[in-house]
Write an enzyme that holds these catalytic residues in place. Structure first.
Site, short mmCIF file in Angstrom:
data_model
loop_
_atom_site.label_atom_id
_atom_site.label_comp_id
_atom_site.label_asym_id
_atom_site.label_seq_id
_atom_site.Cartn_x
_atom_site.Cartn_y
_atom_site.Cartn_z
CD GLN A 1 -2.51 1.02 2.78
OE1 GLN A 1 -2.07 0.27 3.66
NE2 GLN A 1 -3.52 1.82 2.99
CB SER B 1 1.89 7.16 4.65
OG SER B 1 0.81 6.50 5.23
CD GLU C 1 -4.52 0.19 6.48
OE1 GLU C 1 -4.87 1.10 5.69
OE2 GLU C 1 -3.37 0.10 6.95
CD GLU D 1 -3.90 11.34 18.78
OE1 GLU D 1 -3.58 10.58 17.84
OE2 GLU D 1 -3.34 11.29 19.90
C1 LIG Z 1 2.68 -0.45 11.80
C2 LIG Z 1 2.40 0.57 10.71
C3 LIG Z 1 2.16 0.14 9.41
C4 LIG Z 1 1.90 1.06 8.39
N1 LIG Z 1 1.76 0.60 7.10
C5 LIG Z 1 1.55 1.50 6.10
C6 LIG Z 1 1.47 1.06 4.73
O1 LIG Z 1 1.62 -0.15 4.44
N2 LIG Z 1 1.26 1.96 3.76
C7 LIG Z 1 1.11 3.30 4.03
O2 LIG Z 1 0.89 4.05 3.09
N3 LIG Z 1 1.23 3.77 5.31
C8 LIG Z 1 1.44 2.90 6.35
N4 LIG Z 1 1.57 3.36 7.64
C9 LIG Z 1 1.50 4.81 7.90
C10 LIG Z 1 0.27 5.28 8.67
O3 LIG Z 1 -0.90 5.18 7.89
C11 LIG Z 1 0.54 6.72 9.10
O4 LIG Z 1 1.66 6.69 9.96
C12 LIG Z 1 -0.64 7.32 9.84
O5 LIG Z 1 -1.71 7.57 8.95
C13 LIG Z 1 -0.27 8.65 10.55
O6 LIG Z 1 0.35 9.53 9.69
P1 LIG Z 1 1.74 10.23 10.09
O7 LIG Z 1 2.68 9.19 10.56
O8 LIG Z 1 2.15 11.08 8.92
O9 LIG Z 1 1.38 11.16 11.32
P2 LIG Z 1 0.71 12.67 11.29
O10 LIG Z 1 -0.41 12.64 10.37
O11 LIG Z 1 1.86 13.60 10.96
O12 LIG Z 1 0.27 12.82 12.75
C14 LIG Z 1 1.12 13.28 13.81
C15 LIG Z 1 0.27 13.46 15.07
O13 LIG Z 1 -0.72 14.50 14.87
C16 LIG Z 1 -2.03 14.01 15.14
N5 LIG Z 1 -3.01 14.62 14.21
C17 LIG Z 1 -2.87 14.78 12.87
N6 LIG Z 1 -3.99 15.32 12.35
C18 LIG Z 1 -4.87 15.49 13.36
C19 LIG Z 1 -6.20 16.00 13.45
N7 LIG Z 1 -6.86 16.43 12.37
N8 LIG Z 1 -6.80 16.01 14.68
C20 LIG Z 1 -6.16 15.56 15.79
N9 LIG Z 1 -4.87 15.08 15.76
C21 LIG Z 1 -4.25 15.03 14.57
C22 LIG Z 1 -1.93 12.51 14.89
O14 LIG Z 1 -2.95 11.80 15.59
C23 LIG Z 1 -0.53 12.19 15.43
O15 LIG Z 1 -0.55 12.05 16.83
C24 LIG Z 1 1.86 2.46 8.68
C25 LIG Z 1 2.10 2.92 10.00
C26 LIG Z 1 2.38 1.99 11.00
C27 LIG Z 1 2.69 2.50 12.39
#
Ligand SMILES: Cc1cc2nc3c(=O)[nH]c(=O)nc-3n(C[C@H](O)[C@H](O)[C@H](O)COP(=O)(O)OP(=O)(O)OC[C@H]3O[C@@H](n4cnc5c(N)ncnc54)[C@H](O)[C@@H]3O)c2cc1C
Length: 412
Positions: free
Chosen positions: A109, A112, A227, A379
Site C-alpha cells: 500500500q 502515506s 484496512e 486522534e
Molecule cells: C505499523 C504501521 C504500518 C503502516 N503501514 C503503512 C502502509 O503499508 N502503507 C502506508 O501508506 N502507510 C502505512 N503506515 C502509515 C500510517 O498510515 C501513518 O503513519 C498514519 O496515517 C499517521 O500519519 P503520520 O505518521 O504522517 O502522522 P501525522 O499525520 O503527521 O500525525 C502526527 C500526530 O498528529 C495528530 N493529528 C494529525 N492530524 C490530526 C487532526 N486532524 N486532529 C487531531 N490530531 C491530529 C496525529 O494523531 C498524530 O498524533 C503504517 C504505519 C504503522 C505505524
C-alpha cells in the site's frame, strides 16, 4: 437443511473429490479458485459464489477444519482485491484478481508520505501523462512489505488546480522497475517491516487506474475501510503434511516476516498472568489492579468486535462497534504494556535473552505505540467517532475548497 450446513456439506464433498496434498501450491490454488471456494463471497463473474457473509465464513472455517490450504495472506486479499472488486474496471479485474487469489502476485500500500499521513489528501506525489504512460515522481513512506511486493496500490496527485480531495487518482504501480527504489526502515524494536519508496519517473500504463482519473479519494477511502476492518488472517500451518502445505508454509514464512512483532504490538495480554506468576508479583495489589484493568478492557473490546462481526454476518451496515474496535485495540495494547511494565519494573527494558520472556516484554513496550498509528491514528479515529457516530460538528478546515496549488504546505 439450513444454508450454512448445506454450504459446508457441498464444500466437504468437493474437497473429498479434489484435495490432493501432493499438488504444487499454485496448482491447488488454481483448482480452488476455479471452483469458487477460494473466494465464496465474491460475485460469480469474478470467480466467487456470491454467498452471504455468514455462509462465506463457514467456508473459511470448513477449509481449515478439513486441513486444506486457502488463499494467500497479506495486502493482496485483504486490501487490493476488495478495492478492485468495488472500483476496478473489467479489464483491470480480469488481469489482477486471478493471480492475487493464487498468490502469483503480491501487493503493498503506497499511501502515506513524509508530509501526508493523517492528512492523506494533502499528498504531493505527482503523476503526469507522458508519451501515453503515467510518469510518477515523489516519495512514499511506512510502506509495509514494499520490499517484496510486485504491485503497489498508489494514490498520486494528477491535478493541482482543483481542491485537494478532487485532484487524486488511484493507480496500480508495477514495483519492479528502475523508477521505483525501496529502502527498508529499521525500527526501534529491531524489525524492518516498513520502507521508504522513492518514485523517480516510475511508469504506469495509461489505463491502470482504479476508478476515475481525479476520483482517487473515494477509492482510497474504500481501501482504508477494509484496512480498519480486516484483522491479519493467519492460517494454522502446524501438523499438516504434503507438498501444498510445505509450499504454503514457505510462502507464509516469507509473507509474515514483516508482521513477526504484531503480537507484541497488540500488548501480549495472554502473557500478563504468566508474567505476574513467574515474576512472583501476583500478590502485589498494584500489579493485580493493572492486570484487572488490562484484561477487563481486552474482554470488553473482544465482545464489541464480536458484536460487529455478528452484525456483518447478518448483512447489517457497519455500526458504531466498527469505529470503536480500532481505538479499543490501542487502549488494550497500552493497558497491557503498562501492566507488563508494572510487573517487570526496570527489567522490562532488557531486550534479548536477558529480559523477561526472552526479551518479549521489552519488545511489547517498544512495539505497542504502532497500534495507535497504523491505519489511522487514535486522534483521527476519535474525530471519526465524534463526527460520524456522535454527530458532532466537523473539524474546521481551510484547505478543502481552494485549488491544492494555493494551499500552504511543508514542501520545498
Ligand atoms: C505499523 C504501521 C504500518 C503502516 N503501514 C503503512 C502502509 O503499508 N502503507 C502506508 O501508506 N502507510 C502505512 N503506515 C502509515 C500510517 O498510515 C501513518 O503513519 C498514519 O496515517 C499517521 O500519519 P503520520 O505518521 O504522517 O502522522 P501525522 O499525520 O503527521 O500525525 C502526527 C500526530 O498528529 C495528530 N493529528 C494529525 N492530524 C490530526 C487532526 N486532524 N486532529 C487531531 N490530531 C491530529 C496525529 O494523531 C498524530 O498524533 C503504517 C504505519 C504503522 C505505524
Amino acid at each position: 437443511m439450513p444454508n450454512e450446513t448445506a454450504v459446508r456439506a457441498e464444500l466437504l464433498e468437493w474437497l473429498d473429490a479434489n484435495w490432493d496434498p501432493e499438488l504444487s501450491l499454485l496448482e491447488w490454488r488454481r483448482r480452488l479458485a476455479a471452483s469458487g471456494w477460494a473466494t465464496p463471497a465474491w460475485p460469480t463473474r469474478w470467480g466467487g459464489r456470491a454467498l452471504p457473509a455468514a455462509e462465506a465464513a463457514v467456508v473459511t472455517e470448513a477449509l481449515a477444519d478439513f486441513g486444506a490450504v486457502g488463499p494467500p495472506e497479506g495486502v493482496g486479499m485483504s486490501l487490493a482485491a476488495p478495492t478492485l472488486l468495488e472500483h476496478g474496471n473489467d479489464e483491470l479485474n480480469a488481469r489482477f484478481l486471478p493471480p492475487t487469489v493464487t498468490g502469483e502476485i503480491s501487493w503493498c500500500q503506497l499511501f502515506s508520505e513524509p508530509g501526508a499521513g493523517s492528512d492523506l489528501a494533502g499528498l504531493t506525489t505527482t503523476a503526469e501523462l507522458v508519451d501515453g504512460e503515467w510518469s510518477v515522481r515523489g516519495q512514499k513512506v511506512w510502506n509495509t512489505s514494499a520490499h517484496h511486493a510486485d504491485y503497489g496500490l498508489l494514490v498520486a496527485r494528477t491535478d493541482w488546480d482543483v481542491p485537494k480531495h478532487r485532484g487524486l487518482t488511484y493507480f496500480v504501480l508495477p514495483m519492479r522497475q528502475p523508477g521505483v527504489e525501496v529502502r527498508p526502515l529499521r525500527q526501534a524494536n529491531g524489525h524492518a517491516s516498513f520502507n521508504e519508496v522513492f518514485l523517480t519517473d516510475a511508469r504506469i500504463p495509461a489505463g491502470d487506474i482504479v476508478g476515475e482519473t481525479g476520483g482517487g479519494w473515494t477509492v482510497a477511502l474504500a481501501t482504508l475501510a477494509h484496512e480498519r476492518r480486516t484483522p491479519i488472517a493467519s492460517m494454522p500451518y502446524a501438523g499438516h503434511a504434503g507438498r501444498v502445505w510445505r509450499e504454503a508454509l514457505e510462502e507464509a514464512t516469507h509473507l509474515r516476516a514483516p508482521y513477526k512483532w504484531y503480537p507484541q504490538r497488540a500488548g501480549r495480554v495472554d502473557l500478563l498472568v504468566p508474567h505476574a506468576l513467574t515474576a512472583g508479583r501476583a500478590h502485589d495489589p498494584i500489579v493485580r489492579q493493572e492486570l484487572a484493568r488490562a484484561i477487563t478492557l481486552a474482554w470488553v473490546t473482544r465482545w464489541t468486535a464480536e458484536r460487529a462481526a455478528a452484525a456483518r454476518k447478518l448483512g447489517k451496515p457497519p455500526g458504531p462497534e466498527g469505529s470503536l474496535a480500532k481505538l479499543g485495540s490501542s487502549n488494550v495494547a497500552r493497558a497491557a504494556a503498562r501492566a507488563h511494565a508494572t510487573i517487570a519494573q526496570g527489567r522490562a527494558m532488557l531486550a534479548g535473552d536477558d529480559g523477561p520472556f526472552d526479551g518479549t516484554i521489552a519488545e511489547v513496550l517498544l512495539s505497542v505505540p504502532a497500534v495507535s498509528i497504523a491505519g489511522g491514528t487514535d486522534e483521527i479515529q476519535r474525530n471519526i467517532i465524534a463526527e460520524r457516530v456522535l454527530g458532532l460538528p466537523r473539524d474546521p478546515t481551510v484547505d478543502t475548497t481552494v485549488p491544492f496549488r494555493d494551499v500552504l504546505k511543508n514542501r520545498s
